[in-house]
Design an enzyme around this catalytic site. Structure first.
Site, PDB file in Angstrom:
ATOM      1  N   HIS A 257       0.628  -1.184  -0.066  1.00  0.00           N
ATOM      2  CA  HIS A 257       0.208  -0.676   0.063  1.00  0.00           C
ATOM      3  C   HIS A 257       0.764   1.749   0.459  1.00  0.00           C
ATOM      4  O   HIS A 257       0.513   1.777  -0.544  1.00  0.00           O
ATOM      5  CB  HIS A 257      -0.729   0.045   0.997  1.00  0.00           C
ATOM      6  CG  HIS A 257      -0.578   0.271   2.834  1.00  0.00           C
ATOM      7  ND1 HIS A 257       0.150  -0.999   2.813  1.00  0.00           N
ATOM      8  CD2 HIS A 257      -0.154   1.495   3.119  1.00  0.00           C
ATOM      9  CE1 HIS A 257       0.553  -0.088   4.902  1.00  0.00           C
ATOM     10  NE2 HIS A 257      -0.135   0.841   4.403  1.00  0.00           N
TER      11      HIS A 257
ATOM     12  N   ASP B 144       7.204  -7.573   7.979  1.00  0.00           N
ATOM     13  CA  ASP B 144       6.476  -6.672   8.164  1.00  0.00           C
ATOM     14  C   ASP B 144       6.653  -5.937   7.668  1.00  0.00           C
ATOM     15  O   ASP B 144       5.283  -5.029   6.558  1.00  0.00           O
ATOM     16  CB  ASP B 144       5.746  -6.276   9.711  1.00  0.00           C
ATOM     17  CG  ASP B 144       4.687  -5.930   9.330  1.00  0.00           C
ATOM     18  OD1 ASP B 144       3.534  -5.997   9.008  1.00  0.00           O
ATOM     19  OD2 ASP B 144       4.450  -5.035  10.257  1.00  0.00           O
TER      20      ASP B 144
ATOM     21  N   HIS C 265       7.595  -2.711   2.390  1.00  0.00           N
ATOM     22  CA  HIS C 265       7.412  -0.773   2.439  1.00  0.00           C
ATOM     23  C   HIS C 265       8.951  -0.459   2.299  1.00  0.00           C
ATOM     24  O   HIS C 265       9.132   0.981   1.459  1.00  0.00           O
ATOM     25  CB  HIS C 265       6.432  -0.354   3.628  1.00  0.00           C
ATOM     26  CG  HIS C 265       5.781  -0.898   3.565  1.00  0.00           C
ATOM     27  ND1 HIS C 265       4.510  -1.982   2.428  1.00  0.00           N
ATOM     28  CD2 HIS C 265       4.393  -1.703   5.007  1.00  0.00           C
ATOM     29  CE1 HIS C 265       3.417  -2.047   3.383  1.00  0.00           C
ATOM     30  NE2 HIS C 265       3.144  -1.693   3.954  1.00  0.00           N
TER      31      HIS C 265
ATOM     32  N   LYS D 125       4.575   9.580  14.972  1.00  0.00           N
ATOM     33  CA  LYS D 125       4.459   8.645  14.131  1.00  0.00           C
ATOM     34  C   LYS D 125       4.706   9.565  12.526  1.00  0.00           C
ATOM     35  O   LYS D 125       4.871  10.686  12.384  1.00  0.00           O
ATOM     36  CB  LYS D 125       2.751   8.689  13.493  1.00  0.00           C
ATOM     37  CG  LYS D 125       2.766   8.259  12.033  1.00  0.00           C
ATOM     38  CD  LYS D 125       1.426   7.832  11.960  1.00  0.00           C
ATOM     39  CE  LYS D 125       1.182   7.877  10.878  1.00  0.00           C
ATOM     40  NZ  LYS D 125       1.449   5.782  10.679  1.00  0.00           N
TER      41      LYS D 125
HETATM   42  C1  BG6 Z   1       1.759  -2.390   7.194  1.00  0.00           C
HETATM   43  C2  BG6 Z   1       1.358  -2.970   8.449  1.00  0.00           C
HETATM   44  O1  BG6 Z   1       1.543  -2.858   6.214  1.00  0.00           O
HETATM   45  O2  BG6 Z   1       1.430  -1.171   7.202  1.00  0.00           O
HETATM   46  C3  BG6 Z   1       1.781  -2.994   9.617  1.00  0.00           C
HETATM   47  O3  BG6 Z   1       1.906  -4.347   8.208  1.00  0.00           O
HETATM   48  C4  BG6 Z   1       1.488  -0.972   9.591  1.00  0.00           C
HETATM   49  O4  BG6 Z   1       1.636  -3.482  10.662  1.00  0.00           O
HETATM   50  C5  BG6 Z   1       1.385  -0.353   8.321  1.00  0.00           C
HETATM   51  O5  BG6 Z   1       1.531  -0.780  10.676  1.00  0.00           O
HETATM   52  C6  BG6 Z   1       1.163   0.860   8.302  1.00  0.00           C
HETATM   53  O6  BG6 Z   1       0.997   2.008   7.128  1.00  0.00           O
HETATM   54  P1  BG6 Z   1       0.776   2.915   7.349  1.00  0.00           P
HETATM   55  O7  BG6 Z   1       0.182   3.639   6.098  1.00  0.00           O
HETATM   56  O8  BG6 Z   1      -0.049   3.793   8.485  1.00  0.00           O
HETATM   57  O9  BG6 Z   1       2.166   4.080   7.146  1.00  0.00           O
END
Ligand code: BG6
Length: 489
Positions: free
Chosen positions: A175, A232, A237, A342
């Site tokens: 994503h 994960d 990512h 964050k």
């Molecule tokens: C997900 C992970 O793919 O991405 C999660 O499985 C994580 O553990 C999340 O919290 C983070 O996504 P974002 O968009 O909030 O940075």
């Protein structure tokens, strides 16, 4: 009116009552509907193994829309239209007989989008069963991560899918690739000649990629404990971000041109041998602490936890890319749960000027940085050196930002959620923002050797207090190279 038209399709969501579907996927579909981007003839089918009244399940989906869509974006007219498109079917995804009713509700004249928000262990069954009821030809399959937990298991899943669906109709989700600011990396790099001429080992000293979260594991202990932060977050990512920063310019913007360039980067990642592991990689696990002023438990005290777990919730590492462009330029990657703030950001540190004419004590100040903030406060900032103002200041330097804050500069536009973009791309049949099989495999190969090294050395994670920036060893790791993690983080 939207500037694009999207063909009608049947969108079948497997795992429709799961957390991802309720929190992210239905709200994203609703937003597409609200924006006029769902064709009037598009049908949505929610599939789950939960039997019972279909109406009760549909009501649950509606409740989740009311919960996760911001109130000012909830429009009763759109909600009505959305409800009218939506059906619910209970089925056991592994049982071939259960697919007959799905086949009846799918129009043969339009594509079927089959989104798997289920564990990867059932992807193969779903594909086989879709093919058995004659739906394979018209279907695009969308696979959520994680695909496997290592190279071999990911190959098993991918092979099971490939028995029925060609790569051209397989959409693997990461994503992060749907985030507006991540897509902006391509625009930033390849629509501005200013950066591309500087984008190499002659001008860049090092690169930092940080994805820090304040949340813990959010009731997902069962899944997370089997995975850990490397699988994960890094395997997907962070390595995807690294690829977008490090890849060569693609010949065009087609999916395969971009993916070919990303694969070259993954292939060039230097393995980190067990001898170098303790110097180059730090694993951490959060202990109790406080986040945003509130006390929070440690990882081992979370609900349903196993107090013996040695799963990591934090990883910091130094990656080296062995090619002409990046030789000698370390990429420092850092990601963790329950951190102080964050923030997802990429910092490109440019080298110092080749010759130095200012007062020696100011030398440490002098280097330009490009900071790409992915979330929150999406924007780009270029740190440049200027002279301090004032008659009494002489030639005293300071570092200041040239700032582009997306929400301030482009006030009118709402930043769509990553899943809205990705679902729209699948409906349009565009694969640019999806991950090809070989990308996943090279990423696993690189991560597998780290996990093997940890296992061989019996490397236990170092604890860090929740609400901090991770174990002190992660600071020591970068300090050994004469550097520090950027800014006030
Ligand atoms: C997900 C992970 O793919 O991405 C999660 O499985 C994580 O553990 C999340 O919290 C983070 O996504 P974002 O968009 O909030 O940075």
């Amino acid at each position: 009116m939207p500037a694009i038209t999207v063909d009608a399709n049947t969108f079948a969501l497997f795992g429709a009552l799961g957390d991802l579907a309720l929190r992210k996927l239905f709200p994203a579909l609703y937003q597409l509907d609200r924006a006029g981007l769902l064709n009037p003839a598009t049908r949505l089918v929610a599939l789950s193994r939960d039997t019972g009244e279909a109406d009760a399940h549909l009501a649950r989906i509606e409740q989740s829309l009311r919960r996760y869509v911001p109130p000012h974006e909830l429009d009763e007219g759109v909600l009505d239209r959305f409800r009218n498109r939506l059906d619910y079917l209970a089925m056991d995804f592994r049982r071939a007989e259960d697919y007959a009713s799905l086949a009846q509700s799918v129009s043969p004249d339009m594509p079927l989008i089959a989104y798997f928000a289920t564990p990867a262990s059932v992807y193969g069954d779903i594909c086989r069963n879709l093919a058995a009821v004659g739906l394979a030809e018209q279907t695009r399959v969308v696979l959520e991560k994680p695909i496997g937990h290592d190279l071999i298991s990911s190959q098993v899943v991918n092979d099971a899918v490939a028995e029925h669906f060609p790569e051209s109709r397989t959409y693997r989700i990461d994503h992060y690739l749907g985030k507006e600011t991540v897509q902006n990396l391509i625009a930033l790099r390849f629509a501005n000649s200013l950066f591309e001429t500087q984008w190499n080992q002659h001008h860049i000293s090092h690169v930092e990629i940080t994805v820090a979260e304040t949340v813990g594991i959010e009731g997902r202990w069962g899944y997370f404990d089997q995975a850990g932060q490397l699988r994960d977050m890094i395997q997907n990512h962070l390595l995807q971000l690294l690829c977008l920063i490090a890849m060569d310019p693609p010949a065009d913007l087609t999916a395969d041109s971009i993916r070919d360039e990303k694969v070259k980067v993954l292939k060039a990642l230097a393995p980190i041998t067990p001898e170098k592991l303790s110097q180059r990689v730090v694993r951490g696990q959060y202990a109790a602490g406080s986040v945003g002023g509130k006390p929070v438990p440690g990882y081992l005290e979370e609900e349903n936890s196993n107090a013996e777990s040695s799963t990591e919730t934090f990883v910091a590492l130094r990656a080296d890319i062995c090619n002409w462009r990046w030789s000698g330029v370390p990429f420092y990657l850092r990601t963790g749960k329950r951190m102080a703030q964050k923030v997802s950001q990429i910092v490109i540190h440019f080298k110092e000027p080749p010759f130095y004419i200012f007062a020696p004590e100011q030398r440490s100040l002098i280097s330009n940085r490009l900071i790409i903030r992915l979330q929150p406060d999406e924007g780009i900032s270029l740190q440049v050196m200027t002279k301090q103002q004032g008659l009494d200041k002489g030639m005293h330097l300071r570092s200041g930002p040239l700032n582009l804050n997306f929400s301030e500069t482009y006030k009118s536009s709402r930043i769509p959620d990553a899943y809205e973009r990705l679902l729209l791309e699948v409906m349009q049949g565009n694969q640019n923002l999806f991950v090809r099989k070989d990308e996943i495999e090279y990423a696993w190969r690189w991560c597998d050797q780290l996990i093997d090294g940890w296992t061989r050395l019996g490397d236990a994670p170092k604890t860090y207090p929740a609400g901090s920036w991770g174990p002190v060893a992660s600071i020591a790791m970068i300090t050994r190279d004469g550097r520090s993690w950027y800014g006030d983080l």
